[in-house]
Design a protein around this motif. Structure first.
Motif, PDB file in Angstrom:
ATOM      1  N   PHE A   1       0.858  -1.181   0.000  1.00 29.64           N
ATOM      2  CA  PHE A   1       0.000   0.000   0.000  1.00 29.64           C
ATOM      3  C   PHE A   1       0.897   1.234   0.000  1.00 29.64           C
ATOM      4  O   PHE A   1       1.738   1.393   0.901  1.00 29.64           O
ATOM      5  N   LEU A   2       0.685   2.102  -0.996  1.00 27.36           N
ATOM      6  CA  LEU A   2       1.455   3.337  -1.121  1.00 27.36           C
ATOM      7  C   LEU A   2       0.480   4.503  -1.182  1.00 27.36           C
ATOM      8  O   LEU A   2      -0.437   4.527  -2.013  1.00 27.36           O
ATOM      9  N   ALA A   3       0.695   5.488  -0.311  1.00 28.29           N
ATOM     10  CA  ALA A   3      -0.178   6.656  -0.231  1.00 28.29           C
ATOM     11  C   ALA A   3       0.568   7.877  -0.728  1.00 28.29           C
ATOM     12  O   ALA A   3       1.688   8.162  -0.274  1.00 28.29           O
ATOM     13  N   THR A   4      -0.038   8.573  -1.674  1.00 25.17           N
ATOM     14  CA  THR A   4       0.432   9.891  -2.088  1.00 25.17           C
ATOM     15  C   THR A   4      -0.434  10.942  -1.380  1.00 25.17           C
ATOM     16  O   THR A   4      -1.128  10.622  -0.414  1.00 25.17           O
ATOM     17  N   ARG A   5      -0.397  12.151  -1.868  1.00 24.00           N
ATOM     18  CA  ARG A   5      -1.146  13.193  -1.162  1.00 24.00           C
ATOM     19  C   ARG A   5      -2.656  12.947  -1.189  1.00 24.00           C
ATOM     20  O   ARG A   5      -3.334  13.162  -0.194  1.00 24.00           O
ATOM     21  N   GLN A   6      -3.189  12.495  -2.339  1.00 22.48           N
ATOM     22  CA  GLN A   6      -4.642  12.395  -2.481  1.00 22.48           C
ATOM     23  C   GLN A   6      -5.118  11.010  -2.903  1.00 22.48           C
ATOM     24  O   GLN A   6      -6.322  10.816  -3.026  1.00 22.48           O
ATOM     25  N   ARG A   7      -4.236  10.063  -3.104  1.00 22.87           N
ATOM     26  CA  ARG A   7      -4.641   8.731  -3.551  1.00 22.87           C
ATOM     27  C   ARG A   7      -3.855   7.668  -2.811  1.00 22.87           C
ATOM     28  O   ARG A   7      -2.748   7.920  -2.324  1.00 22.87           O
ATOM     29  N   VAL A   8      -4.439   6.468  -2.808  1.00 22.19           N
ATOM     30  CA  VAL A   8      -3.786   5.289  -2.229  1.00 22.19           C
ATOM     31  C   VAL A   8      -3.788   4.210  -3.300  1.00 22.19           C
ATOM     32  O   VAL A   8      -4.851   3.818  -3.791  1.00 22.19           O
ATOM     33  N   ARG A   9      -2.591   3.723  -3.649  1.00 21.88           N
ATOM     34  CA  ARG A   9      -2.458   2.701  -4.683  1.00 21.88           C
ATOM     35  C   ARG A   9      -2.012   1.393  -4.042  1.00 21.88           C
ATOM     36  O   ARG A   9      -1.156   1.390  -3.157  1.00 21.88           O
ATOM     37  N   ILE A  10      -2.610   0.309  -4.538  1.00 24.93           N
ATOM     38  CA  ILE A  10      -2.304  -1.021  -4.022  1.00 24.93           C
ATOM     39  C   ILE A  10      -1.591  -1.789  -5.131  1.00 24.93           C
ATOM     40  O   ILE A  10      -2.130  -1.944  -6.242  1.00 24.93           O
ATOM     41  N   TYR A  11      -0.386  -2.300  -4.849  1.00 25.34           N
ATOM     42  CA  TYR A  11       0.432  -3.003  -5.830  1.00 25.34           C
ATOM     43  C   TYR A  11       0.590  -4.468  -5.422  1.00 25.34           C
ATOM     44  O   TYR A  11       0.656  -4.794  -4.221  1.00 25.34           O
ATOM     45  N   ASP A  12       0.671  -5.311  -6.425  1.00 22.72           N
ATOM     46  CA  ASP A  12       0.967  -6.721  -6.218  1.00 22.72           C
ATOM     47  C   ASP A  12       2.468  -6.899  -6.409  1.00 22.72           C
ATOM     48  O   ASP A  12       3.008  -6.701  -7.511  1.00 22.72           O
TER      49      ASP A  12
END
Length: 783
Positions: free
Chosen positions: A632-643
């Motif tokens: 789980f990686l969070a930027t300022r306004q979004r959260v992206r989930i990577y495999d």
């Protein structure tokens, strides 16, 4: 014989027919009697006609001539000889005679036996000449068609040199009609027939006759009149698309809209620019400046302005819910200028009325007696009474509305009683004092016995959680603060990671067992014996600088139980461990290169890798999934989930926050808690939509940290308003029920220093206890 000149026509020489017929043709005297009876005059006449026809055919240009004159004469002799008529038996069939003898003898059949004659053409073949039909009353051919020219599409100009103009259906020539003076003399001698037009039919060359109807049509056309009967040149208009008759259903045209309807008109643009230019130059004044007279009239109008409140009022029909405006009651006897004596107040009643308050009086006036109407003075409260009447009309209710008697508490969702959701922290238990300045970070070890803190004084302190006794103090820097402390998630051996400046230091607690210390030291230094990483080359062939390096600590740090140091090129703000304790990730938001801002490190092999070459947005924080290979990686306004295994983006969450500050993942792995600097606490259900499942707004300032309890249905957040709020968050693992969120307790005790309040919160791994640290330099245990 003289030679014939070229281009000159040869003259056909007529040869007289033989007067006698050979004996062998007469059939050995069998027809002597018939010859004796017939004087032969008819045959001579017939042969003479044939000779005339043949001469005419030979004189015309239609019969080609041979070049040799003698050959032509011989051919003519043969034709004349073969065309000699033989008298044959009338009972014999001429077709039979032609078949038996090879020659055919034409005969003149009686008119009563056949309607045609048989003759011989130029080639010796039989030719049938039909007689003209003479219509009479005994036949049905009274309407026989007029002789028609059968030359087809051949122009009549081809026949200008001939006396005829074509041929009829039987092959006879159609003679050219009379013209000129002969025709005029003929017309003068006869009457003009009906239908005569004076025109000539080009197909037949005869006068063109028209019927009465055709002549009438031509006459009307020449007079610009309607040719047919019953035609109305001025019919009534049929409104196909509008009007009373029909309604427009389909458009007038189904053609696509032209481009000019979507493109601004250049002509209009030029006109508008001319007007704008004239306005700028002062030639056109869009707003006329008011004159002194206009201003004076406007002031007078405002001074004596009258506003009719009911000018636009429309009468409403009678309705059960309609309430008309209240009406004034009719005047009574007390309002008369000469009321009866019993309505006049005495002295005592008058004094009592004057002493009462205006709101308590039953009437606004006292009845008075006047001998005449002219003696009635002006009413002192006339203007006030009219004004209050206008207010009554203006503010009067016009519609009856049924009032809903609803208890406001019944509209709130039914939440369980907080007393039924115990245990949860509700009071302050222990304070940990010793840091100078802000305490930025805290962490509790997996066993729940030790507490690690780091602050602006550059020290890391290890406390005994249950007693508040300090066990170890490690100074990492005198100028830089300690941003992060984090325990390795595996209980044995115990290792503490602390981030100060651009370095990550791995500390082994002194109070741990000797065997545990040895195992921790072996684990931390095992990577030095592995093969070093191959440096990457740049485009010029020079080795690129390694963004991270593993090395042994300096002597000052080694004496404080620091076994390993990881140097980075920028300051890390987040350090999160993998559940197995062999990998950890660092996030450096201030990194100069986005590709090196996020790094995943392997502790046993001392290797680092940067999985994101291109990153959208500024990274803030990150964490590992507790049971799946997801990151789980969070930027300022979004959260992206990577495999991590597939190396691809799995999902993207849209919290709707302006600036994300912290993340916390539920131990089940299906719910994510997000804190933001815009005072929002966001709960995301990863099995639902990418938008938040719940948005909680209970803080007045930014939220700095959020945390789920590792084993109990609790979570908490820390805010700059100096409070820690504890919530009950029940999650059903089967997924058939949504999460239940109930606010439990607001923990207050930290002071706000420099607009900063509580900076961190952490839960005990098993008990319903949490620890918070703040900008006031105090660490508190809530139990």
């Amino acid at each position: 014989m003289a030679q014939q000149r070229a281009g000159q026509k040869r003259k056909v020489v007529e040869i007289p027919l033989a007067e006698q017929v050979e004996d062998n043709v007469l059939g050995n005297g069998e027809f002597d009697e018939e010859l004796a009876e017939d004087d032969g005059s008819d045959e001579d006449e017939e042969f003479d006609e044939d000779d005339v026809e043949e001469d005419e055919e030979l004189d015309s240009d239609e019969e080609p001539l041979s070049e040799d004159g003698e050959d032509v004469r011989q051919q003519l002799r043969d034709v004349k000889t073969s065309s000699s008529v033989e008298i044959v038996d009338t009972d014999k069939d001429p077709d039979t005679d032609l078949a038996t003898n090879g020659t055919y003898t034409p005969e003149k059949r009686p008119a009563d036996l056949s309607n045609y004659d048989i003759s011989v053409d130029a080639n010796g073949n039989p030719r049938y000449i039909y007689k003209d039909i003479e219509p009479n009353y005994d036949t049905d051919d009274s309407d026989a068609p007029i002789t028609k020219n059968t030359i087809g599409n051949i122009p009549l100009s081809y026949y200008d040199a001939y006396p005829h103009i074509g041929y009829d259906v039987n092959g006879r020539r159609i003679q050219r009609p009379a013209k000129g003076a002969a025709l005029d003399s003929l017309l003068d001698s006869i009457d003009i027939p009906a239908g005569w037009t004076g025109l000539t039919d080009p197909a037949t060359g005869k006068p063109l006759n028209l019927s009465r109807e055709e002549l009438e049509v031509l006459k009307k056309l020449s007079r610009n009149e309607t040719p047919g009967d019953g035609y109305d040149p001025y019919p009534d208009m049929v409104e196909y698309f509008t009007g009373k008759g029909m309604e427009e259903v389909m458009p007038l045209s189904a053609a696509p809209e032209p481009k000019r309807r979507f493109v601004p008109s250049m002509h209009e643009h030029k006109r508008v620019m001319k007007i704008v230019k004239a306005i700028k130059e002062g030639r056109i004044k869009p707003h006329k400046e008011p004159t002194a007279e206009d201003l004076e009239n406007e002031e007078q109008a405002q001074e004596y302005a009258q506003y009719d409140v009911w000018a636009n009022e429309v009468p409403r029909p009678d309705h059960a819910m309609n309430m008309p405006a209240p009406k004034l009651p009719p005047p009574g006897y007390e309002e008369s200028y000469h009321p009866p004596p019993e309505y006049l107040p005495d002295k005592h009643q008058q004094d009592e009325w004057e002493k009462q308050d205006e709101e308590d009086r039953t009437r606004d006036f006292l009845p008075k007696d006047h001998s005449a109407l002219r003696k009635v003075p002006g009413y002192a409260k006339f203007v006030k009474e009219k004004f209050e009447r206008c207010l009554d009309l203006y503010l009067a209710p016009r519609v009856r509305r049924s009032k809903l008697n609803i208890d406001p508490e019944s509209l709130l969702p039914k939440l369980p009683d907080p007393a039924e959701l115990r245990p949860f922290p509700d009071h302050r238990s222990i304070e940990y004092l010793g840091h100078k300045g802000r305490v930025r970070t805290i962490a509790i070890d997996p066993t729940g016995e030790y507490l690690a803190t780091g602050g602006d004084d550059g020290t890391v302190r290890i406390w005994e959680l249950g007693t508040g006794h300090i066990l170890q103090k490690v100074r990492l820097s005198t100028t830089d603060p300690v941003n992060i402390v984090s325990w390795r998630p595996v209980a044995s051996p115990p290792i503490l990671a602390a981030c100060c400046a651009d370095s990550v230091h791995f500390i082994v607690p002194k109070d741990s067992a000797t065997v545990a210390q040895s195992e921790a030291h072996t684990l931390l230094t095992a990577g030095f014996s592995s093969a070093p990483a191959i440096p990457t080359k740049s485009a010029t062939g020079v080795d690129k600088p390694n963004p991270s390096s593993w090395h042994t600590p300096i002597p000052a740090h080694a004496s404080q139980s620091i076994s390993l140091t990881l140097s980075l090129r920028s300051t890390p703000k987040t350090l999160t461990w993998h559940r197995r304790g062999t990998y950890f990730a660092t996030v450096c938001p201030s990194s100069s290169s986005p590709s090196t801002a996020i790094a995943i490190h392997a502790l046993p092999t001392h290797t680092s890798q940067h999985p994101f070459k291109r990153l959208k947005g500024l990274p803030q924080t990150a964490l590992f999934h507790p049971s799946q290979p997801k990151f789980f990686l969070a930027t300022r306004q979004r959260v992206r989930i990577y495999d991590l295994q597939a190396g691809k983006l799995v999902r993207e969450l849209l919290p709707g926050a302006r600036w994300i500050s912290s993340l916390s993942l539920h131990p089940g792995g299906n719910n994510l808690l997000i804190g933001s600097y815009d005072r929002k606490l966001l709960w995301h259900d990863l099995e639902l939509a990418p938008t938040p499942y719940k948005t909680l707004r209970y803080h007045t300032r930014a939220i700095r940290d959020v945390a789920f309890h590792p084993s109990l249905p609790l979570f908490a957040d820390a805010s700059d308003d100096g409070s820690v709020q504890v919530f009950h968050g029940k999650v059903v693992e089967d997924g058939f029920e949504n999460a239940t969120i109930v606010p439990l307790k607001v923990l207050k005790g930290h002071k706000v220093r420099g607009e900063l309040g509580v900076l961190g919160v952490a839960w005990h791994p098993r008990e319903a206890m949490c620890v918070s640290c703040g900008a006031d330099g105090v660490v508190r245990l809530w139990a």
